[in-house]
Write a protein that holds these residues in place. Sequence first.
Motif, PDB file in Angstrom:
ATOM      1  N   LEU A 112     -65.871 -35.446  -1.217  1.00 47.41           N
ATOM      2  CA  LEU A 112     -64.644 -34.670  -1.031  1.00 47.41           C
ATOM      3  C   LEU A 112     -64.879 -33.258  -1.564  1.00 47.41           C
ATOM      4  CD1 LEU A 112     -61.724 -34.900  -0.027  1.00 47.41           C
ATOM      5  CD2 LEU A 112     -61.065 -35.498  -2.346  1.00 47.41           C
ATOM      6  N   ALA A 113     -64.980 -32.283  -0.661  1.00 49.32           N
ATOM      7  CA  ALA A 113     -65.213 -30.895  -1.055  1.00 49.32           C
ATOM      8  C   ALA A 113     -63.924 -30.105  -0.837  1.00 49.32           C
ATOM      9  CB  ALA A 113     -66.351 -30.293  -0.242  1.00 49.32           C
ATOM     10  N   LEU A 114     -63.302 -29.706  -1.921  1.00 48.30           N
ATOM     11  CA  LEU A 114     -62.055 -28.943  -1.851  1.00 48.30           C
ATOM     12  C   LEU A 114     -62.286 -27.544  -2.412  1.00 48.30           C
ATOM     13  CD1 LEU A 114     -59.644 -31.726  -3.064  1.00 48.30           C
ATOM     14  CD2 LEU A 114     -59.987 -30.944  -0.741  1.00 48.30           C
ATOM     15  N   HIS A 115     -61.522 -26.592  -1.924  1.00 49.85           N
ATOM     16  CA  HIS A 115     -61.667 -25.204  -2.339  1.00 49.85           C
ATOM     17  C   HIS A 115     -60.383 -24.714  -2.998  1.00 49.85           C
ATOM     18  CE1 HIS A 115     -65.411 -24.936  -0.086  1.00 49.85           C
ATOM     19  NE2 HIS A 115     -64.798 -25.616   0.871  1.00 49.85           N
ATOM     20  N   ALA A 116     -60.556 -23.768  -3.892  1.00 55.05           N
ATOM     21  CA  ALA A 116     -59.411 -23.136  -4.546  1.00 55.05           C
ATOM     22  C   ALA A 116     -59.623 -21.634  -4.513  1.00 55.05           C
ATOM     23  CB  ALA A 116     -59.281 -23.619  -5.987  1.00 55.05           C
ATOM     24  N   SER A 117     -58.533 -20.894  -4.391  1.00 56.85           N
ATOM     25  CA  SER A 117     -58.647 -19.442  -4.356  1.00 56.85           C
ATOM     26  C   SER A 117     -57.406 -18.809  -4.968  1.00 56.85           C
ATOM     27  CB  SER A 117     -58.829 -18.943  -2.921  1.00 56.85           C
ATOM     28  OG  SER A 117     -57.695 -19.253  -2.155  1.00 56.85           O
ATOM     29  N   GLY A 118     -57.581 -17.554  -5.334  1.00 59.78           N
ATOM     30  CA  GLY A 118     -56.480 -16.774  -5.879  1.00 59.78           C
ATOM     31  C   GLY A 118     -56.609 -15.338  -5.418  1.00 59.78           C
ATOM     32  N   THR A 119     -55.485 -14.682  -5.179  1.00 64.92           N
ATOM     33  CA  THR A 119     -55.468 -13.300  -4.706  1.00 64.92           C
ATOM     34  C   THR A 119     -54.439 -12.522  -5.511  1.00 64.92           C
ATOM     35  OG1 THR A 119     -56.041 -14.013  -2.483  1.00 64.92           O
ATOM     36  CG2 THR A 119     -55.135 -11.815  -2.702  1.00 64.92           C
ATOM     37  N   ALA A 120     -54.819 -11.309  -5.870  1.00 61.28           N
ATOM     38  CA  ALA A 120     -53.891 -10.406  -6.549  1.00 61.28           C
ATOM     39  C   ALA A 120     -54.023  -9.032  -5.900  1.00 61.28           C
ATOM     40  CB  ALA A 120     -54.193 -10.330  -8.033  1.00 61.28           C
ATOM     41  N   SER A 121     -52.905  -8.376  -5.712  1.00 58.59           N
ATOM     42  CA  SER A 121     -52.909  -7.079  -5.053  1.00 58.59           C
ATOM     43  C   SER A 121     -51.868  -6.185  -5.691  1.00 58.59           C
ATOM     44  CB  SER A 121     -52.604  -7.283  -3.563  1.00 58.59           C
ATOM     45  OG  SER A 121     -52.678  -6.073  -2.883  1.00 58.59           O
ATOM     46  N   GLY A 122     -52.178  -4.901  -5.735  1.00 59.44           N
ATOM     47  CA  GLY A 122     -51.238  -3.952  -6.303  1.00 59.44           C
ATOM     48  C   GLY A 122     -51.651  -2.533  -6.000  1.00 59.44           C
ATOM     49  N   PRO A 123     -50.773  -1.579  -6.264  1.00 56.38           N
ATOM     50  CA  PRO A 123     -51.113  -0.188  -5.989  1.00 56.38           C
ATOM     51  C   PRO A 123     -52.161   0.332  -6.975  1.00 56.38           C
ATOM     52  CG  PRO A 123     -48.986  -0.326  -7.059  1.00 56.38           C
ATOM     53  CD  PRO A 123     -49.422  -1.728  -6.787  1.00 56.38           C
ATOM     54  N   THR A 124     -53.026   1.196  -6.473  1.00 61.46           N
ATOM     55  CA  THR A 124     -54.023   1.845  -7.319  1.00 61.46           C
ATOM     56  C   THR A 124     -53.323   2.928  -8.129  1.00 61.46           C
ATOM     57  OG1 THR A 124     -55.702   1.411  -5.654  1.00 61.46           O
ATOM     58  CG2 THR A 124     -56.221   3.074  -7.308  1.00 61.46           C
ATOM     59  N   GLU A 125     -53.626   2.975  -9.406  1.00 64.55           N
ATOM     60  CA  GLU A 125     -52.967   3.947 -10.277  1.00 64.55           C
ATOM     61  C   GLU A 125     -53.464   5.356  -9.988  1.00 64.55           C
ATOM     62  OE1 GLU A 125     -53.510   2.824 -14.322  1.00 64.55           O
ATOM     63  OE2 GLU A 125     -52.305   1.027 -14.116  1.00 64.55           O
ATOM     64  N   LYS A 126     -52.538   6.282 -10.024  1.00 66.27           N
ATOM     65  CA  LYS A 126     -52.870   7.693  -9.917  1.00 66.27           C
ATOM     66  C   LYS A 126     -51.907   8.471 -10.803  1.00 66.27           C
ATOM     67  CE  LYS A 126     -50.689   7.392  -5.517  1.00 66.27           C
ATOM     68  NZ  LYS A 126     -51.195   6.761  -4.360  1.00 66.27           N
ATOM     69  N   ILE A 127     -52.413   9.489 -11.415  1.00 64.04           N
ATOM     70  CA  ILE A 127     -51.608  10.296 -12.331  1.00 64.04           C
ATOM     71  C   ILE A 127     -50.880  11.368 -11.519  1.00 64.04           C
ATOM     72  CG2 ILE A 127     -51.678  11.796 -14.364  1.00 64.04           C
ATOM     73  CD1 ILE A 127     -52.551   8.919 -14.898  1.00 64.04           C
ATOM     74  N   THR A 128     -49.582  11.468 -11.739  1.00 63.93           N
ATOM     75  CA  THR A 128     -48.787  12.498 -11.075  1.00 63.93           C
ATOM     76  C   THR A 128     -48.027  13.290 -12.131  1.00 63.93           C
ATOM     77  OG1 THR A 128     -46.942  10.980 -10.777  1.00 63.93           O
ATOM     78  CG2 THR A 128     -48.492  11.162  -8.954  1.00 63.93           C
ATOM     79  N   THR A 129     -47.684  14.495 -11.788  1.00 61.56           N
ATOM     80  CA  THR A 129     -46.891  15.329 -12.694  1.00 61.56           C
ATOM     81  C   THR A 129     -45.407  15.041 -12.422  1.00 61.56           C
ATOM     82  OG1 THR A 129     -46.851  17.146 -11.114  1.00 61.56           O
ATOM     83  CG2 THR A 129     -48.651  17.130 -12.706  1.00 61.56           C
ATOM     84  N   PRO A 130     -44.516  15.470 -13.306  1.00 58.94           N
ATOM     85  CA  PRO A 130     -43.092  15.223 -13.077  1.00 58.94           C
ATOM     86  C   PRO A 130     -42.579  15.779 -11.752  1.00 58.94           C
ATOM     87  CG  PRO A 130     -43.433  15.901 -15.326  1.00 58.94           C
ATOM     88  CD  PRO A 130     -44.749  16.046 -14.631  1.00 58.94           C
ATOM     89  N   SER A 131     -43.214  16.809 -11.218  1.00 58.88           N
ATOM     90  CA  SER A 131     -42.763  17.371  -9.939  1.00 58.88           C
ATOM     91  C   SER A 131     -43.295  16.565  -8.759  1.00 58.88           C
ATOM     92  CB  SER A 131     -43.213  18.832  -9.814  1.00 58.88           C
ATOM     93  OG  SER A 131     -44.627  18.898  -9.793  1.00 58.88           O
ATOM     94  N   GLY A 132     -44.137  15.554  -9.026  1.00 60.35           N
ATOM     95  CA  GLY A 132     -44.668  14.712  -7.965  1.00 60.35           C
ATOM     96  C   GLY A 132     -46.052  15.101  -7.506  1.00 60.35           C
ATOM     97  N   GLU A 133     -46.615  16.163  -8.076  1.00 64.49           N
ATOM     98  CA  GLU A 133     -47.956  16.578  -7.677  1.00 64.49           C
ATOM     99  C   GLU A 133     -48.996  15.735  -8.413  1.00 64.49           C
ATOM    100  OE1 GLU A 133     -48.464  20.709  -8.381  1.00 64.49           O
ATOM    101  OE2 GLU A 133     -46.525  21.228  -7.497  1.00 64.49           O
ATOM    102  N   ARG A 134     -50.094  15.505  -7.738  1.00 68.24           N
ATOM    103  CA  ARG A 134     -51.192  14.753  -8.357  1.00 68.24           C
ATOM    104  C   ARG A 134     -52.019  15.666  -9.215  1.00 68.24           C
ATOM    105  NH1 ARG A 134     -53.424  11.324  -3.257  1.00 68.24           N
ATOM    106  NH2 ARG A 134     -51.493  10.245  -2.828  1.00 68.24           N
ATOM    107  N   SER A 135     -52.489  15.117 -10.320  1.00 70.35           N
ATOM    108  CA  SER A 135     -53.372  15.945 -11.171  1.00 70.35           C
ATOM    109  C   SER A 135     -54.778  15.429 -11.123  1.00 70.35           C
ATOM    110  CB  SER A 135     -52.879  15.933 -12.607  1.00 70.35           C
ATOM    111  OG  SER A 135     -52.862  14.625 -13.108  1.00 70.35           O
TER     112      SER A 135
END
Length: 135
Positions: A112-135
């Motif tokens: 009996l060969a059974l498989h198990a898996s797991g997945t996680a996903s999320g947004p990649t972090e990026k630094i932004t200034t308070p005005s919304g511009e990327r630094s």
Amino acid sequence: MNPLLRRLRDDRGSASTQLVLVVPVLLLLVLLIVQFALVWHARHIAQFAAQRALAAARVKDATAADGRAQARRSLAVLGSRILAAPSVAVDRTTAQTTARVGGTVIAVVPGLALHASGTASGPTEKITTPSGERS
């Protein structure tokens, strides 16, 4: 009473026959319960490793290799015997990071060969200034 009729009604040996038939079925049932408990546990291990890989790979200056290394470390600590032949895949783009961990669950029931898996996903972090511009 006729000796032939008495011989046919005799129950001697019936308990042994019942035991020979019932015990293997009960043992197989117990082994299947243990096997599916191991699959459940292996799924949790794979999901945990995927979450750890995501946390390591999604930070600002990290790479997909950082996530793969973190997943392998988590698997070595938690699931090296339960989740055999694990595979780790981490995809990192500027917007999204995804980690997938999978493998074959150790077999208790032969064949009996059974498989198990797991997945996680999320947004990649990026630094932004308070005005919304990327630094």
